[in-house]
Design an enzyme around this catalytic site. Structure first.
Site, mmCIF file in Angstrom:
data_model
loop_
_atom_site.group_PDB
_atom_site.id
_atom_site.type_symbol
_atom_site.label_atom_id
_atom_site.label_comp_id
_atom_site.label_asym_id
_atom_site.label_seq_id
_atom_site.Cartn_x
_atom_site.Cartn_y
_atom_site.Cartn_z
ATOM 1 C CE LYS A 112 -3.829 -1.880 2.815
ATOM 2 N NZ LYS A 112 -4.925 -1.637 1.860
ATOM 3 N NE ARG A 135 -11.027 -9.677 -2.267
ATOM 4 C CZ ARG A 135 -11.310 -8.751 -3.180
ATOM 5 N NH1 ARG A 135 -11.549 -9.110 -4.437
ATOM 6 N NH2 ARG A 135 -11.349 -7.475 -2.857
#
Length: 495
Positions: free
Chosen positions: A271, A345
């Site tokens: 990130k 996920r």
């Protein structure tokens, strides 16, 4: 977490000998108006209270707090808090909840206060007070004034069962929200998978719940490839926590799943540095589910509820999983990893498949899943996806609870974009369109047939990076604990 001492009183408002007395104001068509419950105070001001408040700049807008001497009352200070625009049916439960929170924040350092706001909605007033009084000072060398120590709620009959139940329920829900906030606000050097599992165990056992913790060896033995893959880059190995509440005469089985990424660097798909510190909140779904289980035990919901909570830290290192890797998830499906920053996920579906082995009637899972949720719905509105009827039910209950969940579609045409050249499916699409929906479609692939399923994406609502407002502090918000509580209560009542 410190909860003020809360009590009910039917003492005449003018005779309440407290440090601060809270009344409500609203923005009416013709200017400032007093909310229901403030009439005795107006009498003490000889009918001039509206004029005095208006002179002090009060307008009744939401979150507005105006303080003045409590002339003619036994109280010391009068606190007028705005409820916003008045509807035809008077203030809404959420406006009362929000005003109560704003008042509680303004009462910092006060020993004893009383509020007239329950005249509109006692459960909402209690919840707002408990949540608004919250503060996280664990790492402060000076704690400041601290929250208001005691609050009395003015009701017509303080001994009535309905009032007592409202106080108990509102307090329990507010405290559950604050439990989640405490977990979210704990920095990642102190809250990592092993310590998170320990705190979850302590909370669960303290509430009389069954707990099982799988360490990395047990996860490897049982084939939890998603959790292990995401956690492989960290020196602090992952965990899976299972918590069960077996309520009296439980007619329905409910599975709860919450994402517990204790810190998310993005892994190899790193990130940007700006704002990465906020990724301490990437375990907000897990915190909310654990807090909801404590609440379920406290209120003894007549349900069989099992929480399955995966916990991992997503770090880049020589052992980290990579874009291009293929992971074998729990249950056998394979996933090609195209982006290691779509890690939530991967741990969620391991937990979802395990949860479905218990054959629940309902599966509710929640996470800070996608930045696309913030793009689509902003920082305060969770996106709700899943099986259509249950999705709409969860969203409706979320809105009634004040958390504002909004139903989102799962378009069939996006499924093909998750096809993989190597595995059963890829963890992301090759484009940026409908990112929240694509993530929901990915999760749907792992839901057992016949299970009513809903996912709540709280990427924005879970963590407030701006100034406090209403009952919402800076930092962890505790969303969606109230939604989960409302859904469980609705299932318990209606099946």
């Amino acid at each position: 977490m410190t909860t003020p001492k809360l009590a009910l009183t039917d003492t005449a408002v003018a005779k309440l000998s407290v440090d601060a007395l809270v009344i409500g104001t609203v923005s009416g068509a013709d200017g400032l108006q007093l909310a229901p419950g403030a009439e005795p105070v107006a009498t003490a001001f000889d009918g001039d209270l509206v004029k005095v408040l208006t002179a002090l700049g009060a307008s009744g807008k939401a979150d507005e707090v105006v303080k003045l001497p409590a002339t003619g009352l036994a109280a010391t200070v009068l606190v007028a808090v705005g409820l916003g625009k008045a509807g035809e049916d008077g203030p809404t439960a959420e406006s009362v909840r929000r005003a109560s929170g704003a008042a509680a924040r303004a009462l910092s350092g006060v020993e004893h206060a009383a509020t007239t706001l329950p005249a509109a909605d006692l459960p909402a007033t209690v919840q707002g007070t408990v949540m608004g009084a919250y503060g996280f000072t664990e790492y402060k060398s000076s704690n400041g004034d601290g929250p208001v120590a005691a609050v009395d709620f003015v009701v017509a009959d303080a001994k009535a069962d309905t009032a007592t139940h409202a106080l108990k329920g509102g307090t329990a829900i507010g405290e559950a929200v604050n439990i989640a906030r405490d977990l979210i606000n704990t920095p990642p050097n102190d809250l990592f998978p092993a310590s998170f599992a320990e705190r979850a165990t302590e909370l669960a056992k303290g509430a009389g719940l069954e707990v099982e913790v799988l360490d990395d060896a047990a996860l490897r033995k049982q084939g939890f490839g998603g959790i292990l893959g995401v956690g492989a880059g960290s020196s602090r190995p992952p965990r899976l926590v299972r918590i069960r509440h077996k309520g009296p005469k439980a007619a329905k089985k409910v599975a709860l799943v919450g994402k517990g990424i204790t810190f998310d660097t993005g892994g190899i798909s790193l990130k940007p540095g700006a704002g990465m510190d906020n990724m301490t909140s990437d375990m907000s779904g897990a915190a909310s589910v654990i807090a909801t289980m404590v609440l379920a035990a406290k209120l003894n919901y007549p349900l069989d509820i099992t929480a399955t909570v995966p916990m991992a830290e997503n770090m880049p290192s020589g052992t980290a999983y990579r874009p291009g890797d293929v992971l074998t998830m729990y249950g056998g499906k394979t996933v090609e990893v195209l982006n290691t920053d779509a890690e939530g996920r991967l741990i969620l579906v391991d937990a979802m498949v395990r949860a479905c082995e218990d054959e629940p009637d309902y599966l509710i899972e929640t996470s800070t899943l996608t930045g696309a949720q913030v793009v689509a719905l902003g920082n305060r509105t969770p996106g709700v996806m899943g099986e259509d009827a249950f999705r709409d039910r969860v969203a409706r209950l979320s809105q009634a609870a004040g958390e504002g969940g909004w139903p989102m579609p799962l378009p069939d045409e996006l499924r093909a974009d998750l096809d993989s050249k190597l595995a059963d499916l890829a963890n992301v699409t090759n484009h940026r369109w409908g990112g929240m929906l694509a993530a929901g479609i990915f999760l749907r692939e792992f839901v057992a047939e016949g299970v009513q399923w809903a996912h709540i994406d709280i990427a924005g609502p879970a963590y407030n990076t701006n100034s406090p407002w209403g009952y919402t502090p800076k930092g962890g918000t505790g969303v969606p604990v109230r939604t989960l509580a409302a859904v469980l209560a609705d299932i318990a009542e209606n099946g």
